[in-house]
Design a protein around this motif. Structure first.
Motif, PDB file in Angstrom:
ATOM      1  N   GLN A   1       0.812  -1.148  -0.181  1.00 59.42           N
ATOM      2  CA  GLN A   1      -0.226   0.182  -0.016  1.00 59.42           C
ATOM      3  C   GLN A   1       0.677   1.196   0.099  1.00 59.42           C
ATOM      4  OE1 GLN A   1      -3.450   0.279  -0.197  1.00 59.42           O
ATOM      5  NE2 GLN A   1      -2.684   2.376  -0.634  1.00 59.42           N
ATOM      6  N   ARG A   2       1.900   1.242   0.583  1.00 62.03           N
ATOM      7  CA  ARG A   2       2.728   2.555   0.858  1.00 62.03           C
ATOM      8  C   ARG A   2       3.486   2.642  -0.673  1.00 62.03           C
ATOM      9  NH1 ARG A   2       4.325   7.285   1.536  1.00 62.03           N
ATOM     10  NH2 ARG A   2       6.459   7.542   1.807  1.00 62.03           N
TER      11      ARG A   2
ATOM     12  N   ASP B   1       1.010   4.072  -2.653  1.00 64.72           N
ATOM     13  CA  ASP B   1       0.726   5.537  -2.683  1.00 64.72           C
ATOM     14  C   ASP B   1       2.031   6.492  -3.165  1.00 64.72           C
ATOM     15  OD1 ASP B   1      -1.508   5.017  -1.341  1.00 64.72           O
ATOM     16  OD2 ASP B   1      -0.428   4.958   0.664  1.00 64.72           O
TER      17      ASP B   1
ATOM     18  N   GLU C   1       1.464   9.078  -5.928  1.00 63.86           N
ATOM     19  CA  GLU C   1       2.063  10.788  -5.897  1.00 63.86           C
ATOM     20  C   GLU C   1       3.006  10.913  -6.852  1.00 63.86           C
ATOM     21  OE1 GLU C   1       5.309  12.769  -2.615  1.00 63.86           O
ATOM     22  OE2 GLU C   1       4.129  11.310  -1.956  1.00 63.86           O
TER      23      GLU C   1
END
Length: 327
Positions: free
Chosen positions: A308-309, A312, A316
């Protein structure tokens, strides 16, 4: 690559590479919004594509005293690589706040382009079933400290052995198991074992198969990792996951990685290290508490959270790239 070895201008190669290198041409022609280069290879800056590149450590700058990173050619090669990564990549991945700070202060890359993605323990650790004849293969002592590491000087085996010798004065039955291919500074380690009269206390097993590693963690009294390198390391995460108490060097990002789930010591202070080894060897309650804290810490950062990180970070970067393209 000859171009890199001759230190020719990377800017010119980025323009010309499609005409001389089939892989560069293939990467460019695919027209991807972003390429991820997790292995610290040179394609992240030698090809004119948007890239996200991993920087695992900059220890050639911070620990140049060690021959494995401090030789002139090795140092210059690493500097050339990381300078170009930070100049041309859309973003870099680091393992910690400490790693982010080091990239910024070393190469001036904007902080918003440096993305923290902490390590997770390898998935294979939980997939491997217990090995039935493990004890027969290795004939391990019933109780032992464990250090899995290649015999590089920065891994600090010599300091660990000196600390062990101090503890042995009180705890005659203390044992240490070392695994890792018998090369690099291995001969120095063997000489130190003999010099300190630790032949009956230190068990050097050499290389062991990956599938056997979980069983060492499960059986060990504790993992002890006296390395001088960081920012963070994988073995403490493996120890947390597999219920092994952990003690590590208090360098760079290690306190950030381990929090209250490990004991810390100064890897350059043999007395400090020996005090920690003694506590681990004698204090059952302490070790049980470390196991509980390690497992709790491990639960909150596994592969799903890592995925998930990373998603993200990619989102971005892609949003930022789209915005930049409209300017």
């Amino acid at each position: 690559m000859v171009w890199r070895e001759l230190r020719l201008p990377i800017k010119l190669w980025r323009i010309c590479s499609r005409y001389f290198d089939p892989l560069a041409r293939s990467l460019i022609e695919r027209g991807c919004d972003l390429w991820i280069f997790p292995s610290q290879d040179c394609w992240g800056y030698q090809v004119q594509v948007p890239a996200l590149v991993s920087i695992l450590d900059l220890m050639h700058r911070y620990e140049r005293r060690f021959p494995e990173v401090g030789g002139r050619w090795r140092y210059q090669s690493l500097e050339h690589h990381y300078q170009n990564v930070c100049r041309w990549a859309k973003g870099v991945l680091v393992d910690s706040e400490a790693g982010k700070k080091q990239v910024f202060e070393s190469y001036g890359m904007p902080l918003e382009n440096i993305h923290i993605l902490p390590f997770v323990p390898p998935q294979y650790l939980t997939d491997i079933v217990p090995i039935a004849d493990f004890h027969c293969q290795y004939n391990l002592p019933e109780k032992f400290l464990f250090y899995p590491a290649q015999f590089w000087e920065h891994k600090n085996h010599v300091g660990l052995l000196e600390a062990l010798a101090l503890v042995k004065r009180e705890c005659h039955d203390i044992h240490l198991v070392l695994v890792g291919a018998k090369k690099n500074a291995y001969s120095i380690v063997r000489e130190t074992v003999t010099r300190l009269n630790l032949e009956s206390n230190v068990h050097v097993l050499g290389y062991v198969p990956q599938e056997h590693m979980p069983e060492f963690y499960r059986r060990a009294r504790a993992l002890v990792m006296p390395t001088f390198f960081g920012p963070t390391n994988i073995p403490p995460l493996e120890g947390f996951l597999l219920g092994c108490p952990v003690a590590v060097s208090n360098v760079y990002g290690m306190p950030e990685q381990a929090g209250d789930a490990a004991l810390f010591f100064d890897p350059g202070d043999v007395d400090d290290m020996s005090a920690v080894l003694r506590r681990l060897w004698l204090d059952d309650e302490l070790c049980a508490g470390l196991v509980a804290k390690g497992k709790e810490r491990s639960v909150h950062w596994r592969q799903p959270q890592f995925n998930q990180r990373l998603a993200d970070i990619l989102e971005e970067l892609l949003i930022k790239s789209g915005a930049d393209s409209l300017k």
